[in-house]
Scaffold this active site. Structure first.
Site, PDB file in Angstrom:
ATOM      1  N   HIS A   1     -13.817   4.516   1.432  1.00  0.00           N
ATOM      2  CA  HIS A   1     -14.038   5.772   0.720  1.00  0.00           C
ATOM      3  C   HIS A   1     -13.313   6.925   1.402  1.00  0.00           C
ATOM      4  O   HIS A   1     -12.663   7.746   0.755  1.00  0.00           O
ATOM      5  CB  HIS A   1     -15.540   6.054   0.652  1.00  0.00           C
ATOM      6  CG  HIS A   1     -15.890   7.238  -0.183  1.00  0.00           C
ATOM      7  ND1 HIS A   1     -16.991   8.030   0.072  1.00  0.00           N
ATOM      8  CD2 HIS A   1     -15.293   7.802  -1.266  1.00  0.00           C
ATOM      9  CE1 HIS A   1     -17.062   8.996  -0.811  1.00  0.00           C
ATOM     10  NE2 HIS A   1     -16.037   8.892  -1.631  1.00  0.00           N
TER      11      HIS A   1
ATOM     12  N   HIS B   1     -16.999  -0.178   3.596  1.00  0.00           N
ATOM     13  CA  HIS B   1     -16.928   0.561   2.325  1.00  0.00           C
ATOM     14  C   HIS B   1     -16.830   2.064   2.578  1.00  0.00           C
ATOM     15  O   HIS B   1     -16.121   2.776   1.858  1.00  0.00           O
ATOM     16  CB  HIS B   1     -18.160   0.255   1.471  1.00  0.00           C
ATOM     17  CG  HIS B   1     -18.178  -1.125   0.908  1.00  0.00           C
ATOM     18  ND1 HIS B   1     -17.101  -1.678   0.236  1.00  0.00           N
ATOM     19  CD2 HIS B   1     -19.146  -2.089   0.905  1.00  0.00           C
ATOM     20  CE1 HIS B   1     -17.396  -2.903  -0.154  1.00  0.00           C
ATOM     21  NE2 HIS B   1     -18.635  -3.177   0.244  1.00  0.00           N
TER      22      HIS B   1
ATOM     23  N   HIS C   1     -20.021  -4.417   7.485  1.00  0.00           N
ATOM     24  CA  HIS C   1     -19.396  -4.583   6.164  1.00  0.00           C
ATOM     25  C   HIS C   1     -19.615  -3.340   5.312  1.00  0.00           C
ATOM     26  O   HIS C   1     -18.681  -2.854   4.657  1.00  0.00           O
ATOM     27  CB  HIS C   1     -19.980  -5.806   5.460  1.00  0.00           C
ATOM     28  CG  HIS C   1     -19.561  -5.953   4.034  1.00  0.00           C
ATOM     29  ND1 HIS C   1     -18.426  -6.638   3.663  1.00  0.00           N
ATOM     30  CD2 HIS C   1     -20.114  -5.486   2.873  1.00  0.00           C
ATOM     31  CE1 HIS C   1     -18.294  -6.592   2.351  1.00  0.00           C
ATOM     32  NE2 HIS C   1     -19.310  -5.893   1.845  1.00  0.00           N
ATOM     33  N   GLU C   2     -20.835  -2.813   5.320  1.00  0.00           N
ATOM     34  CA  GLU C   2     -21.110  -1.598   4.557  1.00  0.00           C
ATOM     35  C   GLU C   2     -20.338  -0.406   5.123  1.00  0.00           C
ATOM     36  O   GLU C   2     -19.904   0.477   4.372  1.00  0.00           O
ATOM     37  CB  GLU C   2     -22.608  -1.309   4.529  1.00  0.00           C
ATOM     38  CG  GLU C   2     -23.452  -2.402   3.889  1.00  0.00           C
ATOM     39  CD  GLU C   2     -22.963  -2.792   2.502  1.00  0.00           C
ATOM     40  OE1 GLU C   2     -22.436  -1.924   1.781  1.00  0.00           O
ATOM     41  OE2 GLU C   2     -23.098  -3.974   2.132  1.00  0.00           O
TER      42      GLU C   2
END
Length: 235
Positions: A112, A108, A104-105
């Site tokens: 980005h 991100h 999940h991270e």
């Protein structure tokens, strides 16, 4: 009196209470779901850090540093220094829950890299949201003291708090999209099997609900502020 409520009980406290209950339920659910599936070791026996590295490399990302941070479920991606920070319960764990959170991270980080618009908007809102959260109540208190519940200070305080609410709302698509990317990557790369993915989805869904609860609580608080201080001064 310029301000009827606030010093004692008033009916609008029910909005704050509802928001608090929703947040507590969501927090308890994510902890229980994560704890449940943190006991289920993944078929590949990869740690959260190893899974994150593989997901990032598969997405063509090689300039993000993965590091270990203290705490439980304190995982986050920092776009400023391009670090993916994994907590004690994720970094070295081989569970399907840990791998899901790590991926999940990574979602991100991929957002980005690709210039995902909601993430850019959320990042731009961070200063306004932080300042708005800190300044809203002092301004409202000043308004009550010097001008009454409908004074200009109260109006500005509500406006500042609205920036924090907007940040919460923009966060929702960012988090849901990151989870969607995570599940897609974990399945395509083969880090998790078709049998394991549903368990990871449950963990990520529970985590996403905490953001929904946070947004709901913020909206309820804003409604309370509008009810108490949004009108003209009461005589």
């Amino acid at each position: 009196m310029p301000y009827r409520y606030g010093y004692y009980w008033d009916p609008t406290y029910i909005l704050v209470l509802i928001g608090a209950v929703i947040s507590l339920i969501a927090s308890a659910r994510v902890k229980s779901t994560f704890n449940k599936y943190s006991k289920m070791r993944s078929r590949t026996n990869m740690t959260g850090a190893q899974a994150a590295q593989r997901v990032l490399n598969s997405a063509g990302i090689y300039d993000v540093r993965i590091q270990h941070v203290a705490g439980s479920l304190t995982d986050h991606y920092n776009p400023k220094n391009k670090t993916l920070n994994l907590s004690d319960s994720v970094y070295g764990s081989t569970s399907v829950a840990a791998i899901g959170v790590a991926a999940h991270e990574c979602g991100h980080a991929i957002q980005h890299q690709q210039g995902y618009s909601p993430l850019s908007i959320r990042s731009a809102l961070v200063p306004a949201a932080n300042f708005g959260s800190a300044a809203a109540w002092p301004l409202i208190i000043l308004g009550i003291i010097f001008g009454g519940a409908g004074s200009i200070f109260c109006q500005i305080g509500i406006l500042f708090f609205s920036a924090a609410v907007l940040f919460q709302l923009v966060t929702l698509p960012v988090e849901f999209n990151a989870s969607s990317r995570a599940v897609h990557m974990l399945g395509n790369i083969g880090i998790l099997s078709d049998q394991e993915l549903p368990y990871t989805k449950k963990v990520l869904k529970a985590a996403a609900l905490t953001y929904v609860a946070g947004a709901a609580a913020a909206i309820l608080q804003l409604l309370r502020l509008l009810f108490l201080f949004g009108g003209r001064s009461r005589d």
